[in-house]
Design a protein around this motif. Structure first.
Motif, PDB file in Angstrom:
ATOM      1  N   VAL A 199       1.580   2.306  -3.585  1.00  0.00           N
ATOM      2  CA  VAL A 199       0.291   2.511  -4.252  1.00  0.00           C
ATOM      3  C   VAL A 199      -0.315   3.847  -3.833  1.00  0.00           C
ATOM      4  CG1 VAL A 199      -2.081   1.691  -4.396  1.00  0.00           C
ATOM      5  CG2 VAL A 199      -0.190   0.068  -4.597  1.00  0.00           C
ATOM      6  N   LEU A 200      -0.267   4.131  -2.542  1.00  0.00           N
ATOM      7  CA  LEU A 200      -0.855   5.371  -2.017  1.00  0.00           C
ATOM      8  C   LEU A 200       0.121   6.534  -2.030  1.00  0.00           C
ATOM      9  CD1 LEU A 200      -2.764   3.874   1.060  1.00  0.00           C
ATOM     10  CD2 LEU A 200      -3.670   4.402  -1.213  1.00  0.00           C
ATOM     11  N   VAL A 257       2.722   7.044   0.007  1.00  0.00           N
ATOM     12  CA  VAL A 257       2.949   7.516   1.372  1.00  0.00           C
ATOM     13  C   VAL A 257       4.330   8.138   1.503  1.00  0.00           C
ATOM     14  CG1 VAL A 257       3.086   6.802   3.787  1.00  0.00           C
ATOM     15  CG2 VAL A 257       1.353   5.788   2.278  1.00  0.00           C
ATOM     16  N   GLN A 293       0.823  -1.209   0.000  1.00  0.00           N
ATOM     17  CA  GLN A 293       0.000   0.000   0.000  1.00  0.00           C
ATOM     18  C   GLN A 293       0.859   1.262   0.000  1.00  0.00           C
ATOM     19  OE1 GLN A 293      -3.239  -0.594  -0.379  1.00  0.00           O
ATOM     20  NE2 GLN A 293      -2.698  -2.779  -0.217  1.00  0.00           N
TER      21      GLN A 293
END
Length: 398
Positions: free
Chosen positions: A348-349, A351, A345
């Motif tokens: 993907v995000l 961060v 994630q």
């Protein structure tokens, strides 16, 4: 065979659940260590864009506010006096020092593009003094004086990010806001593109960077005096220099710092937290390894009757050994899969901006190889001991 192993793992799900949790946590830690290690290694391979050997920074300091008129004249006298010293090969002016977190930034919105860059100021001689590399256009020069624009230099990263499809030379990079009619707005025209100037050192990623010109003859700023010294300068030169300056302008204080020393100091400040994190990670991995070893030893010990029965039915010791190792490796891969679902994630995000897919997969593969190797190592000896029993001994084992 593998479905049979998975069924056996499921039948002992309580015992294996703890191992899976330990593996997942350890994998996240190993992944973080791999990300930092690969990132820093890659950054260290990128050239700084300047030379720091035999470079020194002389900083003139004043207790009160700097007066651009009176202090500026004295500053010019100091520069002229230092330049005459036989130990000085070259001299230039620079605002924000190298290998220090002295930052000046600028940002604005143009249409749908957000422009952000670090900025610094230096004079016409600085690029040559720092041994920087010019890619396009030219360096600052006298022709940039008394113009109706401000000449600027941009680095390659700036061009790649904000002008990927066009020539940046001659372009204005500042936002002219027609609504602010009361403020004098000067265009900032690009006259040259340089390779890079990694002011903050090797462990900081490349960023858009812009140099603004300082006219050494008209400068009213309190800039750093960057001095390139002869390689054979004696150890007492610093004391002689400071004594001369205190005699010339005693109302100021002075610091004389080597670029190499500043670099070493910044590397220590940057790597110390990383080293502490590495030590903590090493202890955690050691604890996980001991846990895997202990749980597996207990697991194998409770299955001695099963192992003896299989041996009595004709199973080879090496086959049982491979089965035990395969079980732990499968359990490890399940823990890695759980950790992967959370870690994926991050890119993907978005961060962490620096964690792109290339760095993610390299770090994931490195952590996976390490974790599987650790599990195989922990499983090897308990499995070897268990398969060392003869069938008759194993069947009578309590």
């Amino acid at each position: 065979m593998y479905m049979h192993l998975i069924k056996m793992i499921w039948n002992r799900k309580r015992a294996n659940g703890l191992i899976i949790a330990e593996v997942a946590i350890a994998f996240v830690v190993i992944f973080a260590v791999a990300v930092l290690s690969i990132r820093n290694y890659n950054l260290m391979q990128i050239p700084l864009g300047f030379e720091y050997d035999n470079m020194w920074r002389l900083q003139v300091m004043k207790s009160g506010a700097w007066d651009g008129s009176t202090d500026g004249e004295t500053f010019q006298q100091i520069v002229a006096a230092v330049e005459q010293l036989p130990e000085v090969d070259n001299l230039s002016l620079l605002s924000n020092a190298t290998f220090r977190n002295w930052t000046s930034t600028r940002s604005f919105q143009v249409d749908d593009k957000f422009v952000f860059y670090y900025m610094n100021f230096f004079d016409d001689r600085a690029a040559n003094n720092f041994d920087m590399t010019l890619l396009e256009g030219r360096w600052f020069g006298p022709q940039d004086s008394n113009q109706n624009y401000d000449a600027v230099l941009v680095n390659k990263t700036f061009v790649e990010k904000f002008y990927p499809n066009g020539d940046v030379l001659g372009k204005n990079i500042v936002k002219i806001d027609p609504d602010e009619i009361d403020r004098e707005q000067t265009e900032q025209i690009v006259v040259g593109v340089f390779d890079d100037f990694r002011q903050f050192g090797e462990l900081v990623p490349q960023s858009p960077y812009v140099f603004f010109r300082v006219d050494a003859e008209q400068n009213k700023r309190n800039l750093g005096i960057e001095i390139s010294l002869n390689p054979n300068v004696d150890e007492v030169f610093e004391q002689r220099l400071l004594t001369m300056l205190r005699g010339l302008a005693p109302e100021y204080s002075y610091s004389f710092t080597s670029w190499a020393n500043s670099r070493d100091s910044q590397l220590r400040q940057t790597t110390t937290p990383l080293a502490i994190f590495g030590v903590i990670a090493a202890f955690l991995i050691l604890m996980v390894a001991m846990g895997l070893f202990g749980v597996l030893w207990q697991n194998v010990s409770t299955r001695t009757h099963e192992i003896g029965l299989r041996r009595a039915l004709g199973a080879s010791a090496s086959g049982i050994h491979r089965q035990i190792m395969s079980e732990l490796i499968i359990v490890t891969l399940i823990g890695v899969l759980i950790a992967f679902i959370g870690l994926v994630q991050l890119p993907v995000l978005g961060v962490f901006q620096e964690l792109d897919w290339s760095l993610f997969w390299l770090s994931f593969i490195a952590a996976l190889v390490f974790m599987v190797s650790l599990s195989a190592l922990c499983a090897f000896y308990p499995g070897k001991v268990a398969t060392g029993y003869s069938p008759s001994e194993a069947l009578h084992y309590e």
